[in-house]
Design a protein around this motif. Structure first.
Motif, PDB file in Angstrom:
ATOM      1  N   MET A 167       0.845  -1.175   0.000  1.00 17.29           N
ATOM      2  CA  MET A 167       0.000   0.000   0.000  1.00 17.29           C
ATOM      3  C   MET A 167       0.893   1.243   0.000  1.00 17.29           C
ATOM      4  O   MET A 167       2.002   1.216   0.487  1.00 17.29           O
ATOM      5  CB  MET A 167      -0.916   0.005   1.213  1.00 17.29           C
ATOM      6  CG  MET A 167      -1.810  -1.232   1.313  1.00 17.29           C
ATOM      7  SD  MET A 167      -3.061  -1.297   0.060  1.00 17.29           S
ATOM      8  CE  MET A 167      -4.443  -0.653   0.926  1.00 17.29           C
ATOM      9  N   SER A 168       0.343   2.319  -0.557  1.00 18.24           N
ATOM     10  CA  SER A 168       1.130   3.533  -0.726  1.00 18.24           C
ATOM     11  C   SER A 168       0.215   4.751  -0.680  1.00 18.24           C
ATOM     12  O   SER A 168      -0.966   4.668  -1.001  1.00 18.24           O
ATOM     13  CB  SER A 168       1.856   3.482  -2.076  1.00 18.24           C
ATOM     14  OG  SER A 168       2.673   4.613  -2.245  1.00 18.24           O
ATOM     15  N   THR A 169       0.774   5.892  -0.302  1.00 16.79           N
ATOM     16  CA  THR A 169       0.035   7.149  -0.336  1.00 16.79           C
ATOM     17  C   THR A 169       0.504   7.968  -1.531  1.00 16.79           C
ATOM     18  O   THR A 169       1.536   7.676  -2.134  1.00 16.79           O
ATOM     19  CB  THR A 169       0.221   7.939   0.967  1.00 16.79           C
ATOM     20  OG1 THR A 169       1.622   8.162   1.174  1.00 16.79           O
ATOM     21  CG2 THR A 169      -0.364   7.194   2.154  1.00 16.79           C
ATOM     22  N   LEU A 170      -0.272   9.020  -1.853  1.00 13.58           N
ATOM     23  CA  LEU A 170       0.005   9.835  -3.038  1.00 13.58           C
ATOM     24  C   LEU A 170      -0.226  11.301  -2.719  1.00 13.58           C
ATOM     25  O   LEU A 170      -1.204  11.654  -2.045  1.00 13.58           O
ATOM     26  CB  LEU A 170      -0.911   9.396  -4.182  1.00 13.58           C
ATOM     27  CG  LEU A 170      -0.775  10.119  -5.520  1.00 13.58           C
ATOM     28  CD1 LEU A 170       0.584   9.828  -6.150  1.00 13.58           C
ATOM     29  CD2 LEU A 170      -1.884   9.690  -6.465  1.00 13.58           C
ATOM     30  N   SER A 171       0.667  12.150  -3.210  1.00 14.66           N
ATOM     31  CA  SER A 171       0.503  13.593  -3.066  1.00 14.66           C
ATOM     32  C   SER A 171       0.918  14.270  -4.362  1.00 14.66           C
ATOM     33  O   SER A 171       1.548  13.666  -5.233  1.00 14.66           O
ATOM     34  CB  SER A 171       1.335  14.128  -1.897  1.00 14.66           C
ATOM     35  OG  SER A 171       2.725  13.920  -2.135  1.00 14.66           O
ATOM     36  N   THR A 172       0.548  15.547  -4.474  1.00 13.23           N
ATOM     37  CA  THR A 172       0.930  16.348  -5.627  1.00 13.23           C
ATOM     38  C   THR A 172       1.267  17.754  -5.169  1.00 13.23           C
ATOM     39  O   THR A 172       0.896  18.174  -4.067  1.00 13.23           O
ATOM     40  CB  THR A 172      -0.184  16.363  -6.700  1.00 13.23           C
ATOM     41  OG1 THR A 172       0.299  17.015  -7.872  1.00 13.23           O
ATOM     42  CG2 THR A 172      -1.439  17.058  -6.207  1.00 13.23           C
ATOM     43  N   HIS A 173       1.979  18.463  -6.014  1.00  7.79           N
ATOM     44  CA  HIS A 173       2.400  19.842  -5.751  1.00  7.79           C
ATOM     45  C   HIS A 173       2.339  20.568  -7.083  1.00  7.79           C
ATOM     46  O   HIS A 173       2.925  20.102  -8.059  1.00  7.79           O
ATOM     47  CB  HIS A 173       3.823  19.827  -5.200  1.00  7.79           C
ATOM     48  CG  HIS A 173       4.333  21.154  -4.768  1.00  7.79           C
ATOM     49  ND1 HIS A 173       5.671  21.401  -4.658  1.00  7.79           N
ATOM     50  CD2 HIS A 173       3.717  22.299  -4.404  1.00  7.79           C
ATOM     51  CE1 HIS A 173       5.864  22.642  -4.241  1.00  7.79           C
ATOM     52  NE2 HIS A 173       4.682  23.207  -4.086  1.00  7.79           N
ATOM     53  N   VAL A 174       1.605  21.680  -7.156  1.00  6.39           N
ATOM     54  CA  VAL A 174       1.418  22.396  -8.419  1.00  6.39           C
ATOM     55  C   VAL A 174       2.039  23.782  -8.308  1.00  6.39           C
ATOM     56  O   VAL A 174       1.721  24.539  -7.378  1.00  6.39           O
ATOM     57  CB  VAL A 174      -0.080  22.505  -8.787  1.00  6.39           C
ATOM     58  CG1 VAL A 174      -0.234  23.121 -10.175  1.00  6.39           C
ATOM     59  CG2 VAL A 174      -0.768  21.143  -8.724  1.00  6.39           C
ATOM     60  N   LEU A 175       2.901  24.102  -9.267  1.00  4.05           N
ATOM     61  CA  LEU A 175       3.551  25.413  -9.305  1.00  4.05           C
ATOM     62  C   LEU A 175       3.186  26.142 -10.590  1.00  4.05           C
ATOM     63  O   LEU A 175       3.180  25.546 -11.666  1.00  4.05           O
ATOM     64  CB  LEU A 175       5.071  25.254  -9.221  1.00  4.05           C
ATOM     65  CG  LEU A 175       5.596  24.611  -7.948  1.00  4.05           C
ATOM     66  CD1 LEU A 175       7.092  24.344  -8.070  1.00  4.05           C
ATOM     67  CD2 LEU A 175       5.313  25.491  -6.751  1.00  4.05           C
ATOM     68  N   ASP A 176       2.878  27.432 -10.465  1.00  4.15           N
ATOM     69  CA  ASP A 176       2.627  28.306 -11.611  1.00  4.15           C
ATOM     70  C   ASP A 176       3.987  28.808 -12.084  1.00  4.15           C
ATOM     71  O   ASP A 176       4.602  29.660 -11.440  1.00  4.15           O
ATOM     72  CB  ASP A 176       1.731  29.463 -11.182  1.00  4.15           C
ATOM     73  CG  ASP A 176       1.400  30.431 -12.292  1.00  4.15           C
ATOM     74  OD1 ASP A 176       2.156  30.510 -13.295  1.00  4.15           O
ATOM     75  OD2 ASP A 176       0.387  31.141 -12.165  1.00  4.15           O
ATOM     76  N   THR A 177       4.470  28.248 -13.194  1.00  7.17           N
ATOM     77  CA  THR A 177       5.818  28.600 -13.643  1.00  7.17           C
ATOM     78  C   THR A 177       5.888  29.993 -14.255  1.00  7.17           C
ATOM     79  O   THR A 177       6.977  30.561 -14.329  1.00  7.17           O
ATOM     80  CB  THR A 177       6.367  27.565 -14.648  1.00  7.17           C
ATOM     81  OG1 THR A 177       5.494  27.483 -15.763  1.00  7.17           O
ATOM     82  CG2 THR A 177       6.509  26.207 -13.990  1.00  7.17           C
ATOM     83  N   ASN A 178       4.756  30.561 -14.674  1.00  8.76           N
ATOM     84  CA  ASN A 178       4.761  31.943 -15.177  1.00  8.76           C
ATOM     85  C   ASN A 178       4.979  32.934 -14.043  1.00  8.76           C
ATOM     86  O   ASN A 178       5.739  33.881 -14.183  1.00  8.76           O
ATOM     87  CB  ASN A 178       3.446  32.281 -15.887  1.00  8.76           C
ATOM     88  CG  ASN A 178       3.495  31.979 -17.355  1.00  8.76           C
ATOM     89  OD1 ASN A 178       4.433  31.372 -17.850  1.00  8.76           O
ATOM     90  ND2 ASN A 178       2.458  32.385 -18.064  1.00  8.76           N
ATOM     91  N   ALA A 179       4.279  32.719 -12.940  1.00 10.45           N
ATOM     92  CA  ALA A 179       4.358  33.641 -11.814  1.00 10.45           C
ATOM     93  C   ALA A 179       5.422  33.239 -10.798  1.00 10.45           C
ATOM     94  O   ALA A 179       5.803  34.041  -9.955  1.00 10.45           O
ATOM     95  CB  ALA A 179       2.996  33.733 -11.128  1.00 10.45           C
TER      96      ALA A 179
END
Length: 106
Positions: free
Chosen positions: A1-13
């Motif tokens: 079993m495993s957990t999942l995460s994400t990280h979103v960056l606005d590369t323009n700003a």
């Protein structure tokens, strides 16, 4: 079993994307969880996932629209294969209105 995460960056700003809705689905794209990026652009899903293919769907169109900005990609879908031997998987998304990139994070 495993957990999942994400990280979103606005590369323009050059800043984290705040308030972007992200859906976690299974290989048949049946919804498992939905979250929104926090003040640091992150979502950590609570599900403990068995191995297999999962899909992260990012609602980028509504997020850009809410800022009065346009985008060529109104939805970004990323399919990943979870290895149950790894305790955690992280999927960063680098986002701009007309391009995006992703990779397996740590």
């Amino acid at each position: 079993m495993s957990t999942l995460s994400t990280h979103v960056l606005d590369t323009n700003a050059g800043v984290p994307v705040v308030g972007l809705r992200v859906h976690l689905g299974n290989a048949a794209d049946e919804a498992l969880e939905t979250g929104s990026t926090d003040d640091d652009g992150r979502v950590r899903f609570a599900a403990d996932l068995p191995g297999g293919v999962y899909v992260l769907t990012f609602e980028t169109g509504p997020w850009y629209g809410g800022q009065g900005r346009e985008t060529f990609f109104p939805v970004v879908g990323i399919a990943v294969e979870i290895d149950p031997g790894r305790p955690h998987h992280h999927v960063p998304l680098l986002l701009s209105p007309f391009a995006y990139t992703t990779y397996r994070g740590s």
